[in-house]
Design a protein around this motif. Structure first.
Motif, PDB file in Angstrom:
ATOM      1  N   TYR A  57      28.959  35.342  11.931  1.00 49.97           N
ATOM      2  CA  TYR A  57      29.827  35.293  13.112  1.00 49.97           C
ATOM      3  C   TYR A  57      31.154  36.013  12.903  1.00 49.97           C
ATOM      4  N   CYS A  95      31.202  38.898  13.172  1.00 47.04           N
ATOM      5  CA  CYS A  95      31.064  39.954  14.188  1.00 47.04           C
ATOM      6  C   CYS A  95      32.000  39.726  15.369  1.00 47.04           C
ATOM      7  N   LYS A  96      32.407  38.491  15.607  1.00 51.68           N
ATOM      8  CA  LYS A  96      33.301  38.220  16.734  1.00 51.68           C
ATOM      9  C   LYS A  96      34.657  38.885  16.542  1.00 51.68           C
ATOM     10  N   VAL A 129      34.589  42.146  18.462  1.00 46.75           N
ATOM     11  CA  VAL A 129      34.831  41.971  19.890  1.00 46.75           C
ATOM     12  C   VAL A 129      36.311  41.679  20.119  1.00 46.75           C
ATOM     13  N   ASN A 189      42.595  37.091  14.733  1.00 44.95           N
ATOM     14  CA  ASN A 189      41.344  37.837  14.632  1.00 44.95           C
ATOM     15  C   ASN A 189      41.017  38.194  13.193  1.00 44.95           C
ATOM     16  N   VAL A 198      35.574  30.580  14.416  1.00 42.16           N
ATOM     17  CA  VAL A 198      35.056  31.288  15.587  1.00 42.16           C
ATOM     18  C   VAL A 198      34.914  30.357  16.795  1.00 42.16           C
ATOM     19  N   PRO A 218      38.552  32.805  19.301  1.00 42.03           N
ATOM     20  CA  PRO A 218      38.355  33.652  20.487  1.00 42.03           C
ATOM     21  C   PRO A 218      38.951  33.070  21.765  1.00 42.03           C
ATOM     22  N   TYR A 246      31.258  36.118  24.125  1.00 38.10           N
ATOM     23  CA  TYR A 246      32.497  36.058  23.334  1.00 38.10           C
ATOM     24  C   TYR A 246      33.040  34.638  23.201  1.00 38.10           C
ATOM     25  N   SER A 259      30.334  31.699  20.977  1.00 36.46           N
ATOM     26  CA  SER A 259      31.165  31.455  19.791  1.00 36.46           C
ATOM     27  C   SER A 259      31.290  29.968  19.511  1.00 36.46           C
TER      28      SER A 259
END
Length: 210
Positions: free
Chosen positions: A13, A15-16, A19, A53, A89, A93, A158, A162
């Motif tokens: 995760y 990977c968020k 984004v 982030n 996560v 986000p 997103y 999440s």
């Protein structure tokens, strides 16, 4: 087997953060279009978004860097750090999205439709009043992107995903509780505090006279 799978999955995760980079970029762009990019509080909010982030990125990388080689030759990410990555996560986000809304302004939710902008009678008027430091079209596109990622159909990926993908928050907390090893932490604290009883288990609370 399940625990191994969840460690791989929850670490992924990270990977968020990718984004999140685009949301931060859109927030920075809309701040510039709105003419407030140099305001100190706007800069501070962008820095906060970046800080949050990169926390996701850092925990994901840490989980991989601390991986252990198995007898089969594959590597398994650190279980605790993988849970921490995913647990961040479930929260970060949402805060990044909130700050993006803050910087975008209310127009992110009240922007007229494309049909309105293309309307033969009111389209030109809308473009006239929506444009800022850049064209109305650019402003619309950035606002629509923020809307899509944080409020629209892509918010499912997103934000909602999440929260619940790879297990809802409590699933990570169960694994964290399993490996937290509070006993050794208590022993270390008692030793540093000069407590007489440093054995574990049991670890009774220190007396104020110790």
């Amino acid at each position: 087997l399940v625990e191994r799978f969840t460690a791989y999955h929850r670490r992924s995760y990270v990977c968020k953060a990718g984004v999140g980079d685009t949301v931060i970029g859109a927030a920075a762009e809309i701040a510039d279009i709105n003419g407030v990019a140099n305001a100190s509080h706007v800069k501070d909010k962008l820095i906060e978004m970046h800080f949050l982030n990169e926390t996701i990125w850092a925990t994901g990388i840490a989980a991989s860097h601390s991986s252990k080689k198995t007898d089969a030759g594959s590597y398994e990410p650190d279980t605790t750090l993988a849970q921490i990555c995913k647990h961040h996560v479930t929260r970060i986000p949402y805060e990044i999205a909130r700050l993006a809304h803050d910087l975008a302004g209310g127009l992110v939710a009240t922007l007229p439709s494309d049909a309105d902008f293309n309307h033969p009678e009111i389209g030109d008027l809308l473009s006239r009043y929506v444009q800022a430091s850049k064209s109305a079209d650019d402003r619309r596109r950035i606002l629509r992107y923020i809307e899509s990622i944080t409020l629209g159909r892509n918010a499912v990926g997103y934000l909602t995903e999440s929260m619940h993908g790879a297990g809802s928050p409590q699933a990570q907390r169960l694994v964290l509780a399993k490996y937290a090893d509070f006993q050794s932490k208590r022993t270390a604290a008692k030793r540093l505090a000069g407590c007489k009883d440093t054995e574990t288990p049991p670890l009774p609370p220190c007396s104020s006279k110790s």
